[in-house]
Motif scaffolding. Structure first.
Motif, short mmCIF file in Angstrom:
data_model
loop_
_atom_site.label_atom_id
_atom_site.label_comp_id
_atom_site.label_asym_id
_atom_site.label_seq_id
_atom_site.Cartn_x
_atom_site.Cartn_y
_atom_site.Cartn_z
N ILE A 203 -37.94 -42.39 -68.99
CA ILE A 203 -38.22 -43.04 -67.71
C ILE A 203 -38.83 -42.04 -66.74
CG2 ILE A 203 -37.20 -44.29 -65.77
CD1 ILE A 203 -37.13 -45.72 -68.55
N ASN A 204 -39.98 -42.40 -66.20
CA ASN A 204 -40.68 -41.55 -65.25
C ASN A 204 -40.32 -41.98 -63.83
OD1 ASN A 204 -42.49 -40.25 -63.57
ND2 ASN A 204 -44.21 -40.48 -64.98
N ALA A 205 -39.27 -41.41 -63.26
CA ALA A 205 -38.81 -41.79 -61.93
C ALA A 205 -39.87 -41.53 -60.88
CB ALA A 205 -37.52 -41.04 -61.59
N ALA A 206 -40.63 -40.45 -61.02
CA ALA A 206 -41.68 -40.14 -60.05
C ALA A 206 -42.76 -41.21 -60.07
CB ALA A 206 -42.28 -38.76 -60.35
N GLY A 207 -43.06 -41.76 -61.24
CA GLY A 207 -44.05 -42.82 -61.36
C GLY A 207 -43.60 -44.08 -60.63
N TRP A 208 -42.33 -44.42 -60.79
CA TRP A 208 -41.79 -45.59 -60.08
C TRP A 208 -41.82 -45.35 -58.57
CZ3 TRP A 208 -41.42 -50.21 -62.04
CH2 TRP A 208 -41.26 -50.36 -63.42
N ALA A 209 -41.48 -44.16 -58.16
CA ALA A 209 -41.50 -43.84 -56.72
C ALA A 209 -42.92 -43.97 -56.16
CB ALA A 209 -40.95 -42.43 -56.49
N THR B 176 -34.23 -52.35 -65.08
CA THR B 176 -33.19 -51.99 -66.03
C THR B 176 -33.84 -51.47 -67.30
OG1 THR B 176 -33.05 -54.21 -66.96
CG2 THR B 176 -31.59 -53.72 -65.12
N HIS B 177 -33.15 -50.58 -67.94
CA HIS B 177 -33.63 -50.01 -69.20
C HIS B 177 -32.43 -49.80 -70.10
CE1 HIS B 177 -36.13 -47.70 -71.92
NE2 HIS B 177 -35.28 -46.69 -71.85
N ARG B 178 -32.47 -50.44 -71.26
CA ARG B 178 -31.37 -50.33 -72.22
C ARG B 178 -30.01 -50.64 -71.59
NH1 ARG B 178 -33.47 -45.30 -75.97
NH2 ARG B 178 -35.43 -46.33 -76.45
N GLY B 179 -30.02 -51.70 -70.79
CA GLY B 179 -28.77 -52.17 -70.20
C GLY B 179 -28.30 -51.44 -68.96
N GLN B 180 -29.03 -50.44 -68.53
CA GLN B 180 -28.64 -49.67 -67.35
C GLN B 180 -29.66 -49.89 -66.23
OE1 GLN B 180 -25.81 -47.68 -67.27
NE2 GLN B 180 -25.42 -48.61 -69.27
N THR B 181 -29.17 -50.06 -65.01
CA THR B 181 -30.06 -50.14 -63.86
C THR B 181 -30.53 -48.73 -63.55
OG1 THR B 181 -28.90 -52.07 -62.99
CG2 THR B 181 -30.27 -50.83 -61.44
N ILE B 182 -31.84 -48.53 -63.58
CA ILE B 182 -32.38 -47.19 -63.36
C ILE B 182 -33.12 -47.07 -62.03
CG2 ILE B 182 -32.50 -46.59 -65.81
CD1 ILE B 182 -35.54 -47.26 -65.61
N ILE B 183 -33.59 -48.20 -61.49
CA ILE B 183 -34.26 -48.20 -60.20
C ILE B 183 -33.68 -49.35 -59.39
CG2 ILE B 183 -36.45 -48.48 -58.95
CD1 ILE B 183 -36.70 -46.11 -60.72
N ARG B 184 -33.31 -49.05 -58.17
CA ARG B 184 -32.82 -50.07 -57.25
C ARG B 184 -33.37 -49.70 -55.89
NH1 ARG B 184 -29.44 -53.30 -58.33
NH2 ARG B 184 -27.43 -53.99 -57.83
N ALA B 185 -34.42 -50.45 -55.45
CA ALA B 185 -35.07 -50.14 -54.18
C ALA B 185 -35.17 -51.42 -53.35
CB ALA B 185 -36.46 -49.56 -54.42
N PHE B 186 -34.95 -51.29 -52.05
CA PHE B 186 -35.04 -52.43 -51.14
C PHE B 186 -35.88 -52.02 -49.94
CE2 PHE B 186 -31.11 -52.89 -53.49
CZ PHE B 186 -31.18 -54.20 -53.92
N GLY B 187 -36.77 -52.93 -49.54
CA GLY B 187 -37.56 -52.69 -48.34
C GLY B 187 -36.82 -53.24 -47.13
N GLN B 188 -36.87 -52.52 -46.04
CA GLN B 188 -36.19 -52.97 -44.83
C GLN B 188 -36.87 -54.21 -44.26
OE1 GLN B 188 -33.32 -51.72 -43.68
NE2 GLN B 188 -33.34 -50.48 -45.53
N PRO B 189 -36.15 -55.18 -43.81
CA PRO B 189 -34.71 -55.20 -43.55
C PRO B 189 -33.89 -55.76 -44.70
CG PRO B 189 -35.68 -57.14 -42.58
CD PRO B 189 -36.81 -56.36 -43.25
#
Length: 182
Positions: A4-10, A29-42
């Motif tokens: 998983i390329n976290a910088a790419g998602w960012a 999610t990847h292989r059953g695990q949440t790997i990215i969780r982002a929310f825009g305000q508000p």
């Protein structure tokens, strides 16, 4: 998790926001695990997340798998997928309706047709709806005239196991599942 390329998602999130697009939420999610969780305000995790056009997203992906497997093409005519429903009464425009046209909601119809074919007791189309839909000659031109029309999505995913498309999709999805597991 090294794949998983976290910088790419960012970067994706940053570019989306920089383009002025509202990002309500992104959960990966990847292989059953949440790997990215982002929310825009508000917006946040406590807010209900509405998923528009979700069926079209999964339908398009499933049809893409079927096309990739060579079982149909984007230019395959819908009447060739449902030959038992085609026949007398199918006009020249609907006879030429292709998979790509239905995916793009460009059947040539100028309005939603789902309610015309939905069984009033079940609130969904029935097997007979395929033939009825194919006999509804559009005012516009398939492949050109767009209208939000759920029958285009439903047509490709008719859940009856006796349909050619359902069998093709099931086989393609099983193939994809085995690739993900390996």
């Amino acid at each position: 998790m090294s794949s998983i390329n976290a910088a790419g998602w960012a970067r994706l999130i940053d570019r989306t926001r920089a383009a002025g697009q509202e990002l309500h939420s992104l959960i990966v999610t990847h292989r059953g695990q949440t790997i990215i969780r982002a929310f825009g305000q508000p917006w946040g995790a406590e807010h209900q997340q509405l998923l528009y056009s979700l069926s079209k997203t999964f339908t398009s992906a499933a049809v893409g798998l079927v096309v990739d497997d060579g079982l149909v093409g984007f230019d395959t005519r819908i009447v060739d997928i449902f030959p038992d429903q085609a026949g007398d009464g199918v006009g020249p425009k609907m006879a030429g309706l292709r998979v790509r046209d239905a995916l793009a909601m460009a059947s040539g119809h100028t309005s939603e047709t789902y309610d015309w074919f939905a069984d009033r007791n079940q609130r969904r189309p029935t097997r007979a709806s395929i033939g009825q839909y194919l006999r509804l000659e559009p005012d516009g031109t398939p492949g050109v005239t767009f209208a939000y029309n759920q029958m285009n999505t439903w047509l490709k995913t008719y859940g009856g196991t006796d349909t050619n498309m359902a069998k093709m999709m099931a086989g393609s999805m099983q193939g994809m599942a085995s690739m993900v597991k390996s």
